[in-house]
Design a protein around this motif. Structure first.
Motif, PDB file in Angstrom:
ATOM      1  N   UNK A   1     -43.458  -9.164   5.347  1.00 28.01           N
ATOM      2  CA  UNK A   1     -42.257  -8.645   4.690  1.00 28.01           C
ATOM      3  C   UNK A   1     -41.478  -9.749   3.980  1.00 28.01           C
ATOM      4  N   UNK A   2     -41.457 -10.943   4.559  1.00 25.08           N
ATOM      5  CA  UNK A   2     -40.734 -12.055   3.939  1.00 25.08           C
ATOM      6  C   UNK A   2     -41.258 -12.399   2.562  1.00 25.08           C
ATOM      7  N   UNK A   3     -42.575 -12.202   2.338  1.00 19.30           N
ATOM      8  CA  UNK A   3     -43.151 -12.491   1.028  1.00 19.30           C
ATOM      9  C   UNK A   3     -42.789 -11.426   0.005  1.00 19.30           C
ATOM     10  N   UNK A   4     -42.397 -10.254   0.459  1.00 18.90           N
ATOM     11  CA  UNK A   4     -41.868  -9.235  -0.449  1.00 18.90           C
ATOM     12  C   UNK A   4     -40.402  -9.507  -0.769  1.00 18.90           C
TER      13      UNK A   4
ATOM     14  N   UNK B   1     -39.438 -20.025  -2.356  1.00 19.87           N
ATOM     15  CA  UNK B   1     -38.166 -20.469  -1.785  1.00 19.87           C
ATOM     16  C   UNK B   1     -37.698 -21.813  -2.316  1.00 19.87           C
ATOM     17  N   UNK B   2     -38.627 -22.685  -2.679  1.00 21.67           N
ATOM     18  CA  UNK B   2     -38.249 -24.039  -3.086  1.00 21.67           C
ATOM     19  C   UNK B   2     -37.456 -24.029  -4.382  1.00 21.67           C
ATOM     20  N   UNK B   3     -37.936 -23.277  -5.383  1.00 19.79           N
ATOM     21  CA  UNK B   3     -37.259 -23.268  -6.689  1.00 19.79           C
ATOM     22  C   UNK B   3     -35.848 -22.682  -6.608  1.00 19.79           C
ATOM     23  N   UNK B   4     -35.674 -21.442  -6.129  1.00 19.40           N
ATOM     24  CA  UNK B   4     -34.299 -20.919  -6.085  1.00 19.40           C
ATOM     25  C   UNK B   4     -33.389 -21.758  -5.205  1.00 19.40           C
ATOM     26  N   UNK B   5     -33.940 -22.283  -4.087  1.00 16.10           N
ATOM     27  CA  UNK B   5     -33.127 -23.133  -3.223  1.00 16.10           C
ATOM     28  C   UNK B   5     -32.663 -24.376  -3.946  1.00 16.10           C
ATOM     29  N   UNK B   6     -33.578 -24.995  -4.701  1.00 19.34           N
ATOM     30  CA  UNK B   6     -33.219 -26.208  -5.444  1.00 19.34           C
ATOM     31  C   UNK B   6     -32.245 -25.899  -6.570  1.00 19.34           C
TER      32      UNK B   6
ATOM     33  N   UNK C   1     -18.892 -15.165  -9.882  1.00 21.58           N
ATOM     34  CA  UNK C   1     -19.698 -15.369 -11.088  1.00 21.58           C
ATOM     35  C   UNK C   1     -20.877 -16.291 -10.794  1.00 21.58           C
ATOM     36  N   UNK C   2     -20.629 -17.331 -10.003  1.00 18.86           N
ATOM     37  CA  UNK C   2     -21.709 -18.252  -9.630  1.00 18.86           C
ATOM     38  C   UNK C   2     -22.779 -17.528  -8.826  1.00 18.86           C
ATOM     39  N   UNK C   3     -22.356 -16.695  -7.886  1.00 15.89           N
ATOM     40  CA  UNK C   3     -23.314 -15.950  -7.068  1.00 15.89           C
ATOM     41  C   UNK C   3     -24.127 -14.970  -7.920  1.00 15.89           C
ATOM     42  N   UNK C   4     -23.471 -14.321  -8.880  1.00 12.83           N
ATOM     43  CA  UNK C   4     -24.182 -13.387  -9.755  1.00 12.83           C
ATOM     44  C   UNK C   4     -25.261 -14.120 -10.554  1.00 12.83           C
ATOM     45  N   UNK C   5     -24.947 -15.328 -11.031  1.00 10.01           N
ATOM     46  CA  UNK C   5     -25.937 -16.106 -11.777  1.00 10.01           C
ATOM     47  C   UNK C   5     -27.107 -16.506 -10.898  1.00 10.01           C
ATOM     48  N   UNK C   6     -26.811 -16.878  -9.668  1.00 10.83           N
ATOM     49  CA  UNK C   6     -27.870 -17.272  -8.732  1.00 10.83           C
ATOM     50  C   UNK C   6     -28.806 -16.100  -8.463  1.00 10.83           C
ATOM     51  N   UNK C   7     -28.240 -14.905  -8.285  1.00 11.47           N
ATOM     52  CA  UNK C   7     -29.067 -13.724  -8.019  1.00 11.47           C
ATOM     53  C   UNK C   7     -29.849 -13.272  -9.250  1.00 11.47           C
ATOM     54  N   UNK C   8     -29.509 -13.819 -10.417  1.00 12.65           N
ATOM     55  CA  UNK C   8     -30.262 -13.516 -11.632  1.00 12.65           C
ATOM     56  C   UNK C   8     -31.529 -14.358 -11.746  1.00 12.65           C
TER      57      UNK C   8
ATOM     58  N   UNK D   1     -35.134 -15.250 -11.459  1.00 16.13           N
ATOM     59  CA  UNK D   1     -36.235 -14.274 -11.327  1.00 16.13           C
ATOM     60  C   UNK D   1     -36.831 -14.203  -9.931  1.00 16.13           C
ATOM     61  N   UNK D   2     -36.927 -15.330  -9.220  1.00 11.00           N
ATOM     62  CA  UNK D   2     -37.544 -15.321  -7.894  1.00 11.00           C
ATOM     63  C   UNK D   2     -36.655 -14.658  -6.843  1.00 11.00           C
ATOM     64  N   UNK D   3     -35.426 -14.306  -7.211  1.00  7.25           N
ATOM     65  CA  UNK D   3     -34.534 -13.597  -6.284  1.00  7.25           C
ATOM     66  C   UNK D   3     -34.296 -12.159  -6.745  1.00  7.25           C
ATOM     67  N   UNK D   4     -35.200 -11.659  -7.603  1.00 12.67           N
ATOM     68  CA  UNK D   4     -35.055 -10.321  -8.174  1.00 12.67           C
ATOM     69  C   UNK D   4     -34.916  -9.243  -7.106  1.00 12.67           C
ATOM     70  N   UNK D   5     -35.734  -9.350  -6.063  1.00 17.31           N
ATOM     71  CA  UNK D   5     -35.722  -8.300  -5.040  1.00 17.31           C
ATOM     72  C   UNK D   5     -34.368  -8.259  -4.334  1.00 17.31           C
ATOM     73  N   UNK D   6     -33.820  -9.429  -4.021  1.00 19.37           N
ATOM     74  CA  UNK D   6     -32.504  -9.477  -3.366  1.00 19.37           C
ATOM     75  C   UNK D   6     -31.448  -8.860  -4.279  1.00 19.37           C
ATOM     76  N   UNK D   7     -31.545  -9.159  -5.577  1.00 17.61           N
ATOM     77  CA  UNK D   7     -30.611  -8.565  -6.542  1.00 17.61           C
ATOM     78  C   UNK D   7     -30.711  -7.038  -6.506  1.00 17.61           C
TER      79      UNK D   7
END
Length: 751
Positions: free
Chosen positions: A377-380, A385-390, A534-541, A543-549
């Motif tokens: 499930x975590x992979x869905x 994780x490295x890119x969005x985290x960085x 606004x910062x959080x909205x940009x972070x959720x944009x 692509x690798x965080x699409x599902x969370x968005x």
């Protein structure tokens, strides 16, 4: 080294007690013990320690380091490694399916290691590597590899040759279905021009901004040096950096083509997974190599440039040891490629590993240190994780919050390496603050267009149907500005999401938000909240965080929980196929019907990604009944890495907004959705997806026609409060009339 020299027994006991490598100090202890054992002539202990350290490094996701120490093994040590690798694999294999180290293979391993260690001439090592190669490749590729090897050092040739032997051991270990599924998921996500270009543009662009921060950092370093008496930062040194980057990229390409690449990189996929001799594995080795070549080679190019640049800076300044130069330059390369293990990346990896406890495959230790399944499930939820985290980490450092990090460095105290980090941190925070200022200016010049999150849900839905979203740069407006024309947004303007400029889009979005809030109410406490949002909205944009968005858009706890599964399953369709579906059918399609069961929901989502099937779904409509479309064209569909929309405002939108702003009411907006059910003659009628589309189209188009009639020629702001409320009531009645018309037509069609 000091601990090993002073008390070897204590050092050994400490190393053996380490279950999971937590940092560079643990690794250094293991390496020091290995060197000590070799120098003492105790090869048995050296072999045992080398195997132990290699296993721990691999478990910690640092397979590159693990591979680099394997050349220290003697023939007996290689047998020990083979036996331990096979024994570990057998723990997970069904009874009767265990593998074993045959006498023939053991003999081949011993002979291979002896042959490598007895070969000293470079040309002989090159021949040995080509003989040991088991990867299929055309003659032109073989000739190119041979040419690159001829230019390599003996140390690198020994590494490659020994890793070919190690790879032969690993090919004996069956790969689980779970691990293969995980790799196929990565192929589906990442093998496409958009991702390749975004990866190259992101690392190259960030490299230029980092160079600018280094320039700013030199000024801070001069100030710090007044107290310390030492300099730790100088201007970027790019002489020979391009050549160094190209050489490093070539080395990476050779490793990938020879099948000895063992790197765990920012997309969390590594090594050879499709090792079998069957047709499927042979076919899947093609995208496996393509993914590594397309993404890792450009990364190594940028890391090589950064390494040369930083090492030249430190050599020019003097006072740094060779070990410090190597460590600082290596970390700078990882930082510039979003590959460092930042705190946000570690948190996201923990989320991934936690989610993967519900999964399939072997129970393994994840890179977070948590025991988890190989795929789940975590992979869905958050696969990479490295890119969005960085990016999150950079987004923070390139804002005034970066000054807080600098204060923390100062509070703890620092050496010369720490002085460099302090000066660069201050440079990043300063330049990031300037980027916020650019966001303010760009917004003031009407170059940034965004949905207004202070508005009602109905207003946001209408704005999104016009092509708006989180802060977006108006590309056509920018061109007009440079030509001395009015930059204000116009119908047909192309808007580009700030996610394309990550991590700096966050700073620009913060600046735009600050400017908007200052226009509304001046500097008040709410500005801090709005900028953080606004910062959080940009972070959720990202692509690798699409599902969370998308989870944030879901209604109800169950829909939130099922979103990762629905999105995850459909994402196994390769990206080029999904892009082709949008190119051939640019209309956005509705994949949600409230009466569907979840299996049907997954089917709809899957159908929306397949060319030829996508158009069988109902179109997604705006509140005014207009079909929503993707940006059209081959470039936009297949190549452009940025999310781009076309601004298509309705004639009525601004006046509806003014009414909301002046009266606080939102009932004047057209409804977002069609009803799921209608009541007629005391009977309940459940609408089909097709009927809901017809209802929404009819109601939306009629509402738009009536709204234009009511609002035409009116200046809302010049009306009295009573007059404004009267207009609002007319609009609400128009909405009701529009939906009544849609209901009548639908019932007539049912007769």
């Amino acid at each position: 080294t000091k601990l090993v020299t002073e008390n070897k027994a204590s050092a050994l006991e400490k190393f053996k007690a380490i279950d999971y490598l937590k940092g560079a100090d643990d690794t250094a202890l293991g390496e020091a013990l290995i060197v000590n054992a070799i120098n003492s002539g105790d090869m048995a202990q050296a072999n045992s320690l080398t195997v132990d350290l290699a296993e721990k490094l691999t478990e910690a996701g640092r397979a590159v380091q693990a591979a680099s120490i394997m050349k220290r093994l003697s023939p007996e040590g290689m047998l020990m490694y083979a036996n331990r690798t096979i024994a570990k694999a057998n723990k997970y294999l069904p009874k009767g399916k265990e593998i074993k180290l045959t006498e023939k293979m053991a003999s081949e391993l011993v002979d291979s290691v002896k042959r490598i260690q007895d070969t000293t001439a470079s040309e002989d090592l090159v021949e040995l590597i080509m003989q040991q190669n088991r990867e299929y490749m055309p003659k032109v590729t073989k000739d190119w590899i041979r040419k690159q090897l001829n230019d390599s050092t003996n140390e690198r040739l020994y590494d490659i040759a020994m890793n070919q032997v190690v790879d032969k051991i690993h090919e004996e270990v069956p790969v689980t279905v779970a691990k293969k599924i995980r790799s196929i998921q990565a192929f589906s996500h990442l093998i496409n021009p958009k991702t390749l270009l975004k990866n190259m543009a992101g690392t190259f662009g960030f490299g230029q901004v980092e160079a600018g921060s280094t320039v700013t950092g030199t000024f801070y370093d001069k100030l710090i040096a007044m107290k310390t008496g030492e300099r730790a930062v100088t201007l970027p040194q790019f002489q020979g950096a391009g050549t160094a980057g190209v050489e490093r990229a070539k080395d990476k390409a050779v490793d990938i083509l020879l099948g000895v690449d063992k790197s765990n990189w920012k997309y969390d996929t590594s090594g050879k997974v499709f090792r079998g001799s069957g047709l499927f594995d042979k076919i899947m080795r093609i995208p496996e190599k393509a993914l590594s070549l397309g993404l890792q080679v450009p990364d190594e190019l940028q890391k090589g440039i950064t390494y040369k640049n930083v090492s030249q800076q430190l050599e020019l300044l003097g006072g740094f040891t060779p070990e410090q130069i190597h460590e600082v330059a290596t970390q700078a390369g990882l930082y510039g490629n979003f590959q460092d293990h930042s705190l946000p990346a570690q948190i996201l990896q923990g989320v991934n590993n936690l989610g993967n406890k519900i999964g399939i495959g072997k129970t393994v230790r994840g890179t977070s240190g948590m025991m988890t399944k190989e795929f789940g499930l975590g992979d869905f939820l958050v696969r990479y994780t490295t890119i969005p985290g960085s990016i999150i980490s950079r987004a923070v450092e390139y804002t005034p919050l970066g000054f807080a990090k600098a204060l923390n460095i100062m509070r703890k105290g620092f050496d010369k390496v720490g002085q460099r980090e302090l000066a660069l941190t201050l440079g990043r925070a300063t330049n990031g603050t300037a980027l916020i200022g650019m966001g303010v200016l760009a917004n003031r010049l009407n170059l940034i267009t965004s949905e207004d999150k202070d508005r009602s849900k109905k207003a946001l839905s209408l704005e999104r149907s016009e092509g708006l979203g989180n802060a977006m740069l108006n590309i056509d407006g920018l061109m007009r500005y440079f030509q001395g024309e009015d930059a204000s947004p116009k119908a047909g303007d192309k808007l580009t999401s700030f996610a394309a400029f990550a991590p700096f889009g966050t700073s620009l979005a913060i600046g735009a938000t600050v400017d908007e809030e200052m226009k509304k109410q001046g500097w008040k406490g709410a500005v801090s909240y709005k900028t953080a949002n606004a910062a959080m909205e940009q972070i959720l944009d990202i692509p690798t965080l699409t599902v969370i968005r998308k989870m944030t858009y879901a209604d109800g706890a169950f829909d939130v929980a099922i979103t990762p599964v629905v999105e995850g399953i459909s994402s196994f369709v390769p990206a080029p196929i999904r892009h082709a579906a949008n190119y051939l059918d640019p209309i956005s399609r509705s994949t949600y019907h409230k009466e569907d069961n979840k299996v049907e929901g997954v089917k709809r989502k899957f159908t929306s990604t397949i060319p030829g099937l996508k158009q069988t779904l109902e179109p997604a409509l705006s509140p005014y009944g207009k079909e929503k479309k993707h940006t059209e064209g081959i470039f936009q569909s297949f190549i452009n890495p940025a999310y781009t929309t076309v601004y298509q405002p309705y004639e009525t939108t601004e006046k509806l907004k003014e009414l909301e702003e002046l009266t606080g009411e939102s009932t004047q907006y057209p409804a977002i959705n069609a009803p799921n059910k209608l009541t007629h003659n005391k009977q309940e009628i459940v609408l089909t997806p097709e009927e809901k589309t017809r209802f929404k189209r009819t109601a939306g188009e009629e509402a738009y026609r009536l709204h234009k009639q009511i609002l035409q020629g009116r200046s809302i702001k010049s009306l009295s409060t009573n007059q404004q409320m009267a207009v609002l009531r007319q609009l609400v009645k128009a909405n009701d009339r529009a939906r009544e018309k849609a209901k009548r037509e639908l019932l007539n069609n049912r007769r």
